[in-house]
Design a protein around this motif. Structure first.
Motif, PDB file in Angstrom:
ATOM      1  N   LEU A 138       0.812  -1.208   0.000  1.00  0.00           N
ATOM      2  CA  LEU A 138       0.000   0.000   0.000  1.00  0.00           C
ATOM      3  C   LEU A 138       0.847   1.261   0.000  1.00  0.00           C
ATOM      4  O   LEU A 138       0.426   2.310  -0.501  1.00  0.00           O
ATOM      5  CB  LEU A 138      -0.923  -0.006   1.218  1.00  0.00           C
ATOM      6  CG  LEU A 138      -1.957  -1.137   1.254  1.00  0.00           C
ATOM      7  CD1 LEU A 138      -2.615  -1.211   2.627  1.00  0.00           C
ATOM      8  CD2 LEU A 138      -3.000  -0.931   0.169  1.00  0.00           C
ATOM      9  N   ASN A 541      -6.455   2.134   0.292  1.00  0.00           N
ATOM     10  CA  ASN A 541      -6.702   1.128  -0.739  1.00  0.00           C
ATOM     11  C   ASN A 541      -7.781   1.526  -1.739  1.00  0.00           C
ATOM     12  O   ASN A 541      -8.218   0.704  -2.545  1.00  0.00           O
ATOM     13  CB  ASN A 541      -7.058  -0.220  -0.103  1.00  0.00           C
ATOM     14  CG  ASN A 541      -8.236  -0.118   0.858  1.00  0.00           C
ATOM     15  OD1 ASN A 541      -8.792   0.964   1.057  1.00  0.00           O
ATOM     16  ND2 ASN A 541      -8.604  -1.236   1.457  1.00  0.00           N
ATOM     17  N   ASP A 543     -10.981   2.242  -1.456  1.00  0.00           N
ATOM     18  CA  ASP A 543     -12.337   1.708  -1.356  1.00  0.00           C
ATOM     19  C   ASP A 543     -13.329   2.728  -0.803  1.00  0.00           C
ATOM     20  O   ASP A 543     -14.491   2.404  -0.557  1.00  0.00           O
ATOM     21  CB  ASP A 543     -12.359   0.439  -0.493  1.00  0.00           C
ATOM     22  CG  ASP A 543     -11.924   0.687   0.945  1.00  0.00           C
ATOM     23  OD1 ASP A 543     -11.542   1.840   1.270  1.00  0.00           O
ATOM     24  OD2 ASP A 543     -11.940  -0.264   1.745  1.00  0.00           O
ATOM     25  N   ASP A 547      -9.193   4.601   6.427  1.00  0.00           N
ATOM     26  CA  ASP A 547      -8.138   3.764   6.999  1.00  0.00           C
ATOM     27  C   ASP A 547      -7.307   4.626   7.945  1.00  0.00           C
ATOM     28  O   ASP A 547      -7.426   5.854   7.955  1.00  0.00           O
ATOM     29  CB  ASP A 547      -7.258   3.175   5.890  1.00  0.00           C
ATOM     30  CG  ASP A 547      -8.073   2.472   4.802  1.00  0.00           C
ATOM     31  OD1 ASP A 547      -8.967   1.679   5.166  1.00  0.00           O
ATOM     32  OD2 ASP A 547      -7.830   2.730   3.610  1.00  0.00           O
ATOM     33  N   LEU A 573      -6.782  -1.067   7.975  1.00  0.00           N
ATOM     34  CA  LEU A 573      -7.778  -0.882   6.935  1.00  0.00           C
ATOM     35  C   LEU A 573      -9.169  -0.912   7.551  1.00  0.00           C
ATOM     36  O   LEU A 573      -9.511  -1.839   8.297  1.00  0.00           O
ATOM     37  CB  LEU A 573      -7.647  -1.970   5.868  1.00  0.00           C
ATOM     38  CG  LEU A 573      -6.336  -1.963   5.058  1.00  0.00           C
ATOM     39  CD1 LEU A 573      -6.378  -3.045   3.985  1.00  0.00           C
ATOM     40  CD2 LEU A 573      -6.090  -0.591   4.424  1.00  0.00           C
ATOM     41  N   SER A 588       1.687  -3.710   3.961  1.00  0.00           N
ATOM     42  CA  SER A 588       1.424  -2.274   4.083  1.00  0.00           C
ATOM     43  C   SER A 588       2.555  -1.436   3.500  1.00  0.00           C
ATOM     44  O   SER A 588       2.333  -0.332   3.016  1.00  0.00           O
ATOM     45  CB  SER A 588       1.215  -1.901   5.550  1.00  0.00           C
ATOM     46  OG  SER A 588       2.441  -1.969   6.281  1.00  0.00           O
ATOM     47  N   ARG A 625       0.082   3.974  -2.902  1.00  0.00           N
ATOM     48  CA  ARG A 625      -0.040   3.233  -4.152  1.00  0.00           C
ATOM     49  C   ARG A 625      -1.075   3.891  -5.055  1.00  0.00           C
ATOM     50  O   ARG A 625      -2.167   4.242  -4.607  1.00  0.00           O
ATOM     51  CB  ARG A 625      -0.444   1.788  -3.854  1.00  0.00           C
ATOM     52  CG  ARG A 625      -0.456   0.879  -5.071  1.00  0.00           C
ATOM     53  CD  ARG A 625      -0.802  -0.542  -4.656  1.00  0.00           C
ATOM     54  NE  ARG A 625      -2.175  -0.621  -4.182  1.00  0.00           N
ATOM     55  CZ  ARG A 625      -2.688  -1.674  -3.559  1.00  0.00           C
ATOM     56  NH1 ARG A 625      -1.916  -2.711  -3.295  1.00  0.00           N
ATOM     57  NH2 ARG A 625      -3.940  -1.684  -3.162  1.00  0.00           N
ATOM     58  N   ARG A 627      -4.035   4.290  -7.384  1.00  0.00           N
ATOM     59  CA  ARG A 627      -5.234   3.454  -7.398  1.00  0.00           C
ATOM     60  C   ARG A 627      -5.976   3.628  -8.724  1.00  0.00           C
ATOM     61  O   ARG A 627      -5.909   4.648  -9.349  1.00  0.00           O
ATOM     62  CB  ARG A 627      -6.151   3.853  -6.237  1.00  0.00           C
ATOM     63  CG  ARG A 627      -5.432   3.789  -4.891  1.00  0.00           C
ATOM     64  CD  ARG A 627      -6.397   4.040  -3.753  1.00  0.00           C
ATOM     65  NE  ARG A 627      -6.882   5.417  -3.738  1.00  0.00           N
ATOM     66  CZ  ARG A 627      -6.388   6.372  -2.966  1.00  0.00           C
ATOM     67  NH1 ARG A 627      -5.411   6.096  -2.140  1.00  0.00           N
ATOM     68  NH2 ARG A 627      -6.881   7.598  -2.976  1.00  0.00           N
TER      69      ARG A 627
END
Length: 627
Positions: A138, A541, A543, A547, A573, A588, A625, A627
Motif C-alpha cells: 500500500l 486502498n 475503497d 483507513d 484498513l 502495508s 499506491r 489506485r
C-alpha cells in the motif's frame, strides 16, 4: 539423570540442591518432540537457532537461548510438548547463519540429534515472490528523501527532576503543511530541536527543496514542538506558528516564548514579536479555529507541562485574534476550566455535536479526553460523553467519520497495553504532587494499586535519595516493601496534594453515537504493543472507507520501565463500519522503527505521500499506491 522431559534443579546458597522429577508424561500420556542441535565451530551448540514445528495452522516455536540470567542456564536440548497430537506436518530449523533445514515429518516422542549442514539454503522470512508482494504494498518508500535528520540534544530530564516516570524533552519533531508561496503545491515545515533550526521545504515539480530562512536560525536555541501553518493576519497567505517545549529550560525563559512568523506571500517569513504575550509552559499542540465567528482564525494552544515540574498542571490558552495577527489570552474569561485542563498532548476542533459548529476536544496524560463547546460567549465542558472515566496516558487524537454515518468519530492514541505500568479501573496508578519534603519545591510521588493499597513504584534507593528523611524509617528493604504512600508521608501532606490518575491503557476509536456520547472500541492488539503517538486518517486502498496510519514508540523511560519499541508503524484498513484490520508490514509497506512523532499526508499534482518524522532520525517519506 537421563530423561526426555525437563526436570527442575534448584541450587541453593549454603544448602543442598533440590531435584524435582517431571512425571507429566507418565500422568498425561501426551506427546513431544525433542531436538538436540549441533552447530558448526565455534558455535557448536547452535545457540541462536530457531525451531518451528508445524501442524495445520499451528506453529510450535522455540529458540536455543540457554541463558536465564546471572549464573543461570538451561539445557541446550529443546523439548516441545505437543499435547494430544499424534503427528506433525513438518519441522524447520533456522540455524544461526540464517540457513535452514526442513524435516518432513519428524518422528514424535524421541530426541532428534541434528547436525548443521554446510550447504543449506538461506531462510527467507517472506515467500519466494516477496518482491512482487513489496511492489503491491500500500505504501512505497521514497529513497533519499531530501529532509534533514532531526538531531536531539543530550538533555537528560532525570538529572534535574527525581523519579520521573518519563522524559519530556524529546517531543519533536512535528510537521506543518500548506502552500506558503502561492503555487498551489503543499509545502512542509519540520520543527527543529534545541540548536537545530526548523526547516522549510518548498514543493516543486521535481520534489522538495529546502529554502533557508535566516529568521529560523536566529531562534534555533528554541525547541519546536507545536508547529502550524494558518492565516493569522487575513492577508490570504499562510503564516507559521511555533510553540516551544523541550522541558530543558527553567520557567520564564526566553526559549519558551511563542513565535509567529508572518509570510510575505512568497514563502519568506519574518517574526512578529508582538503577536503573543509571554509564555512559561512547555507547549505541545496548537489548533486554529474561528470559534467566535468574527472572520479571523483564533487559536487554542495546549501545554504539556510546567517546565521542570512534572505533574503540575500547566496553563493552556484560548487566544483571540484581533484580525491583524495579534493574539490576546482570553482563557480566564471564556474557558476558565480549560486553563488547567491537564498535561495536554493533543487537540482537535471537530463538529462532534452535529450542529455545524466545531467543538474543541483535548486529551493528554493523567487525564480524560474532554470536549468543550462554545455557547453564549463561553466554552462549556460536555459531560457524560462515555470518555469521562478513561484516565490515560493519551498521546494523540484525530477526528474522522470512520463508520460513514455522517458524524465525526475520534481516534485516540494511548500508551498501549505493553507498558511496565498496566493499570485498570480497579487498580489505578496515581501521581501525588505536592511539596512532600517541605523544602519549598514541588515533588511527585508515583504509586500503583496492589490489593487496594497505594504502594510506591520506584525502589527504596531512588525514593530515599529523593527524600532523605525517609531513610531512618526504612533502613531495610523489607521495611520499605511493606510501606504505602500513606505510611511514608503524613495524612496532612497527602490530603493537600494534587492526585493524578491513570487507569486506562489501550489506544481506541470512539464512535460518535450522535447524542453527545461515544462508544469505545480498542484498536487491534498489534497496535497495543507500543504507544500511539501519531494518527493520520486516510484512504489507502481506494475503497472510499477511512483507513488509519499510526506511529508509536517511546524510549525516554527510566531503566526500571524499559522502553516501548514494539511498533514499526501500523496500517489499519477500515471496513466502513468502525472496525479496523491490522495489515502486516510486508503488505502495508510501512516499517519505521524509531520514535514516530508525526505523520502527515502530502499531496502533489500526481500523487499522495505520507511524511513521517522520528525523534533523532531522518524523516521517512512513502508514496501511496496509485489506485
Amino acid at each position: 539423570m537421563v530423561s526426555t522431559a525437563f526436570q527442575i534443579i534448584i541450587y541453593n546458597v549454603n544448602g543442598p540442591a533440590f531435584v524435582y522429577r517431571n512425571n507429566s508424561r507418565q500422568q498425561s500420556g501426551n506427546n513431544y518432540i525433542g531436538i538436540q542441535l549441533k552447530g558448526r565451530t565455534p558455535n557448536s551448540f547452535a545457540v541462536g537457532s530457531k525451531i518451528k514445528v508445524y501442524h495445520g495452522e499451528e506453529v510450535f516455536y522455540r529458540e536455543v537461548i540457554p541463558s536465564r540470567g546471572f549464573q543461570s542456564s538451561v539445557d541446550y536440548k529443546q523439548i516441545i510438548g505437543l499435547g494430544g497430537l499424534s503427528s506433525v506436518d513438518s519441522m524447520v530449523v533456522i540455524w544461526p547463519d540464517r540457513t535452514y533445514s526442513r524435516y518432513d515429518p519428524p518422528q514424535l516422542n524421541k530426541v532428534h540429534i541434528l547436525q548443521q549442514p554446510s550447504n543449506a539454503p538461506v531462510y527467507k522470512s517472506y515467500p519466494a515472490d516477496s518482491s512482487s508482494t513489496a511492489a503491491n504494498a500500500l505504501l512505497q518508500p521514497i529513497p533519499n528523501a531530501p529532509f534533514d535528520k532531526h538531531t536531539e540534544d543530550d538533555y537528560i530530564d532525570f538529572y534535574y527532576e527525581r523519579n520521573l516516570p518519563e522524559m519530556l524533552s524529546r517531543e519533536g519533531p512535528h510537521i506543518a503543511k500548506g502552500d506558503v508561496n502561492g503555487d498551489e503545491l503543499e509545502d512542509v515545515y519540520i520543527g527543529g530541536s534545541k540548536n537545530q533550526a526548523g526547516q522549510l521545504y518548498l514543493q516543486t515539480a521535481k520534489g522538495f527543496i529546502k529554502k533557508p530562512q535566516e529568521v529560523f536560525n536566529q531562534y534555533k536555541d528554541f525547541e519546536d514542538v507545536a508547529v502550524l501553518f494558518f492565516d493569522a493576519d487575513r492577508d490570504g497567505d499562510l503564516d507559521l506558528f511555533a510553540g516551544a517545549g523541550g522541558n530543558n529550560v527553567p520557567p520564564n525563559s526566553r526559549e519558551l516564548q511563542h513565535r509567529l512568523y508572518k509570510n510575505d506571500g512568497r514563502g519568506n517569513f519574518a517574526i512578529d514579536t508582538k503577536a503573543f504575550a509571554n509564555n512559561d509552559m512547555n507547549i505541545s499542540v496548537a489548533a486554529p479555529y474561528d470559534y467566535d465567528s468574527d472572520g479571523d482564525m483564533d487559536l487554542f494552544v495546549g501545554s504539556r507541562s510546567v517546565s521542570r515540574e512534572y505533574g503540575s498542571s500547566p496553563l493552556s490558552y484560548i487566544y483571540q485574534n484581533d484580525g491583524r495577527g495579534h493574539f490576546t489570552d482570553v482563557t480566564s474569561r471564556v474557558a476558565p476550566f480549560l486553563q488547567r485542563a491537564g498535561m495536554i498532548t493533543g487537540a482537535v476542533w471537530a463538529d462532534v455535536a452535529g450542529d455545524s459548529k466545531k467543538e474543541l476536544i483535548v486529551t493528554g496524560q493523567w487525564m480524560t479526553t474532554k470536549i468543550f463547546s462554545y455557547q453564549g460567549n463561553k466554552f462549556i465542558e460536555q459531560n457524560s460523553t462515555g470518555l469521562e472515566d478513561l484516565y490515560g496516558w493519551w498521546h494523540a487524537i484525530a477526528a474522522s467519520d470512520v463508520n460513514a454515518d455522517g458524524k465525526q468519530d475520534l481516534i485516540l492514541g494511548n500508551i498501549g497495553e505493553n507498558f511496565y505500568l498496566r493499570p485498570d479501573h480497579k487498580n489505578p496508578v496515581k501521581l501525588w504532587v505536592a511539596d512532600l519534603d517541605q523544602n519549598g519545591s514541588t515533588d511527585q510521588f508515583l504509586t500503583r494499586t496492589v490489593e487496594g493499597k497505594d504502594v510506591p513504584v520506584f525502589l527504596k534507593r531512588e525514593i530515599t535519595d529523593q527524600f532523605p528523611a525517609l531513610k531512618k524509617g526504612n533502613l531495610k528493604h523489607s521495611d520499605y516493601a511493606k510501606k504505602t504512600v500513606q505510611g511514608l508521608f503524613s495524612k496532612q501532606l497527602l490530603e493537600g496534594s494534587q492526585k493524578l490518575l491513570f487507569n486506562y491503557c489501550p489506544s481506541i476509536v470512539a464512535i460518535n453515537n450522535g447524542n453527545g456520547t461515544f462508544s469505545v472500541k480498542p484498536l487491534p492488539v498489534m497496535v497495543q504493543l507500543s504507544s500511539t503517538n501519531a494518527i493520520e486518517p486516510t484512504d489507502l486502498n481506494g475503497d472510499g472507507k477511512v483507513d488509519l496510519v499510526l506511529g508509536g514508540n517511546l524510549f525516554g523511560f527510566p531503566p526500571q520501565f524499559g522502553r516501548l519499541d514494539g511498533s514499526y508503524g501500523h496500517v489499519l484498513l477500515g471496513d466502513g463500519k468502525g472496525n479496523f484490520k491490522w495489515v502486516e508490514p510486508k503488505e502495508s509497506g510501512l516499517s519505521v522503527k524509531g520514535e514516530i512523532k508525526d505523520i502527515k499526508e502530502i499531496k502533489t499534482k500526481n500523487n499522495h505521500y505520507l511524511l513521517i518524522t522520528q525523534n533523532d532520525q531522518k524523516p521517512v517519506m512513502l508514496q501511496k499506491r496509485n489506485r
